[in-house]
Design a protein around this motif. Sequence first.
Motif, PDB file in Angstrom:
ATOM      1  N   GLY A  83      80.334  63.776  80.542  1.00  0.00           N
ATOM      2  CA  GLY A  83      79.914  62.667  79.998  1.00  0.00           C
ATOM      3  C   GLY A  83      81.568  62.320  79.408  1.00  0.00           C
ATOM      4  O   GLY A  83      81.331  61.119  79.067  1.00  0.00           O
ATOM      5  N   SER A  84      82.333  62.674  79.622  1.00  0.00           N
ATOM      6  CA  SER A  84      83.958  62.767  79.200  1.00  0.00           C
ATOM      7  C   SER A  84      85.037  62.684  80.084  1.00  0.00           C
ATOM      8  O   SER A  84      85.133  63.653  80.724  1.00  0.00           O
ATOM      9  CB  SER A  84      84.048  63.440  77.775  1.00  0.00           C
ATOM     10  N   ASP A 142      78.902  68.748  80.543  1.00  0.00           N
ATOM     11  CA  ASP A 142      78.347  68.960  78.987  1.00  0.00           C
ATOM     12  C   ASP A 142      78.439  67.375  78.948  1.00  0.00           C
ATOM     13  O   ASP A 142      78.453  66.786  79.889  1.00  0.00           O
ATOM     14  CB  ASP A 142      79.902  69.538  78.142  1.00  0.00           C
ATOM     15  N   ASN A 143      78.374  67.006  77.645  1.00  0.00           N
ATOM     16  CA  ASN A 143      78.212  66.091  76.524  1.00  0.00           C
ATOM     17  C   ASN A 143      76.960  64.530  77.795  1.00  0.00           C
ATOM     18  O   ASN A 143      78.314  63.521  78.215  1.00  0.00           O
ATOM     19  CB  ASN A 143      79.742  64.976  76.947  1.00  0.00           C
ATOM     20  N   VAL A 144      75.995  65.469  77.724  1.00  0.00           N
ATOM     21  CA  VAL A 144      75.623  64.775  78.385  1.00  0.00           C
ATOM     22  C   VAL A 144      73.842  63.560  77.939  1.00  0.00           C
ATOM     23  O   VAL A 144      73.203  63.524  78.270  1.00  0.00           O
ATOM     24  CB  VAL A 144      74.493  65.350  79.481  1.00  0.00           C
ATOM     25  N   ASN A 158      67.515  55.926  78.552  1.00  0.00           N
ATOM     26  CA  ASN A 158      66.936  55.360  80.207  1.00  0.00           C
ATOM     27  C   ASN A 158      68.253  55.603  81.066  1.00  0.00           C
ATOM     28  O   ASN A 158      67.737  56.186  81.919  1.00  0.00           O
ATOM     29  CB  ASN A 158      66.422  53.949  80.704  1.00  0.00           C
ATOM     30  N   ASP A 159      69.361  54.998  80.434  1.00  0.00           N
ATOM     31  CA  ASP A 159      70.892  55.626  81.650  1.00  0.00           C
ATOM     32  C   ASP A 159      70.443  56.593  81.152  1.00  0.00           C
ATOM     33  O   ASP A 159      71.046  57.518  82.225  1.00  0.00           O
ATOM     34  CB  ASP A 159      71.603  54.977  80.738  1.00  0.00           C
ATOM     35  N   GLN A 160      70.341  57.617  80.385  1.00  0.00           N
ATOM     36  CA  GLN A 160      70.755  58.989  80.059  1.00  0.00           C
ATOM     37  C   GLN A 160      70.032  59.824  81.295  1.00  0.00           C
ATOM     38  O   GLN A 160      70.767  60.754  81.662  1.00  0.00           O
ATOM     39  CB  GLN A 160      70.529  58.952  79.032  1.00  0.00           C
ATOM     40  N   LEU A 161      68.544  59.585  80.769  1.00  0.00           N
ATOM     41  CA  LEU A 161      67.743  60.685  81.810  1.00  0.00           C
ATOM     42  C   LEU A 161      68.777  59.726  83.586  1.00  0.00           C
ATOM     43  O   LEU A 161      68.015  60.959  83.770  1.00  0.00           O
ATOM     44  CB  LEU A 161      66.534  60.397  81.628  1.00  0.00           C
ATOM     45  N   ASP A 162      68.084  58.474  83.529  1.00  0.00           N
ATOM     46  CA  ASP A 162      68.920  58.662  85.284  1.00  0.00           C
ATOM     47  C   ASP A 162      69.875  59.350  85.721  1.00  0.00           C
ATOM     48  O   ASP A 162      70.377  60.447  86.670  1.00  0.00           O
ATOM     49  CB  ASP A 162      69.162  57.515  84.917  1.00  0.00           C
ATOM     50  N   TYR A 163      71.387  59.485  84.419  1.00  0.00           N
ATOM     51  CA  TYR A 163      71.514  60.017  84.958  1.00  0.00           C
ATOM     52  C   TYR A 163      71.966  61.676  84.943  1.00  0.00           C
ATOM     53  O   TYR A 163      72.737  62.764  86.025  1.00  0.00           O
ATOM     54  CB  TYR A 163      73.131  59.381  84.091  1.00  0.00           C
ATOM     55  N   ASN A 164      71.427  61.955  84.161  1.00  0.00           N
ATOM     56  CA  ASN A 164      71.000  63.952  84.071  1.00  0.00           C
ATOM     57  C   ASN A 164      70.722  63.748  85.552  1.00  0.00           C
ATOM     58  O   ASN A 164      70.651  64.866  85.598  1.00  0.00           O
ATOM     59  CB  ASN A 164      71.053  63.830  82.735  1.00  0.00           C
ATOM     60  N   GLY A 179      72.233  73.074  83.535  1.00  0.00           N
ATOM     61  CA  GLY A 179      71.968  73.664  82.328  1.00  0.00           C
ATOM     62  C   GLY A 179      72.231  72.123  82.132  1.00  0.00           C
ATOM     63  O   GLY A 179      72.912  71.712  82.343  1.00  0.00           O
ATOM     64  N   LEU A 180      71.093  72.090  81.236  1.00  0.00           N
ATOM     65  CA  LEU A 180      70.629  70.686  80.601  1.00  0.00           C
ATOM     66  C   LEU A 180      71.527  71.259  78.812  1.00  0.00           C
ATOM     67  O   LEU A 180      71.231  71.978  78.209  1.00  0.00           O
ATOM     68  CB  LEU A 180      69.497  70.669  79.661  1.00  0.00           C
ATOM     69  N   LYS A 181      72.351  69.992  78.684  1.00  0.00           N
ATOM     70  CA  LYS A 181      73.792  70.629  77.128  1.00  0.00           C
ATOM     71  C   LYS A 181      73.101  70.140  76.763  1.00  0.00           C
ATOM     72  O   LYS A 181      73.280  68.351  76.558  1.00  0.00           O
ATOM     73  CB  LYS A 181      75.163  70.466  78.017  1.00  0.00           C
TER      74      LYS A 181
END
Length: 268
Positions: A83-84, A142-144, A158-164, A179-181
């Motif tokens: 995410g960064s 990281d940074n999700v 919702n954009d974050q859910l789609d990306y993850n 893993g979810l961070k």
Amino acid sequence: MRTVFFPFTAFCLLLSLFFSPLYAANDWYRPPVGATWHWQLDGEVNESYDVAIYDIDLFDSSVELIQRLQASDKKVICYFSAGSYEDWRPDAADFAEQDLGKTLKGWDDERWLDIRSSQVRNVMVRRLNLAAEKGCDGVEPDNVDSYRTNTGFSFRANDQLDYNRFLATQAHQLGLGIGLKNNPDQARTLSSDFDFAVTEQCFEYSECRAYSGFIQAGKPVLNAEYRRIYVDDESERSKMCKQSNRLAFSTLVLPKTLDDQFRLSCEP
């Protein structure tokens, strides 16, 4: 000729599908609840810990290091930021300027990424491919959870859910666990997509119970705490560790620099 050739061709096609990489990728690494681990992202990696999982940097870790750890019956999780933008990474030039947002608080050489960008996603696919090529068993992007932050972009939950979910799907297609961070607000929703959780300071910030869905699904929560009181005061550390063990978390007390200056474990 056609009555003989067609069945043989169909049979070969079925065999190729059965033994294809996509089929094999269904057997990616899924760590169990209570898995022991070591997390080190800086300095020469200390290979001496008797744990099930090593979580180390994707770019800085050599294939030889990964293979040595695996030869001693350890699984290797490879860390990268999803995410960064980090200006020192070898693929930093692959990001477009319009996809770089505000600077991360406390990290002057990092900028938030526009997770909706196809170019950002293409870079992440290449990073996941690198993890697979190096032989990592899984990844820790990281940074999700940047949708909760003022990134300079206007994306939402919702954009974050789609990306993850995009990251999880791509990892699984390559045979990698993922893993979810640090995303407590979406942890329960994403617990079916990810294979474990990596959390920082969930006891300090009272966020631990947000990850209970992972434990209920038979997936571990790998937690790190950084408060100095847990290092200096054994009774405070014991109190926190009892909570961790009740939740079935795998908690370490570490330096925030993650450079192995010290390591205290809450193993029961």
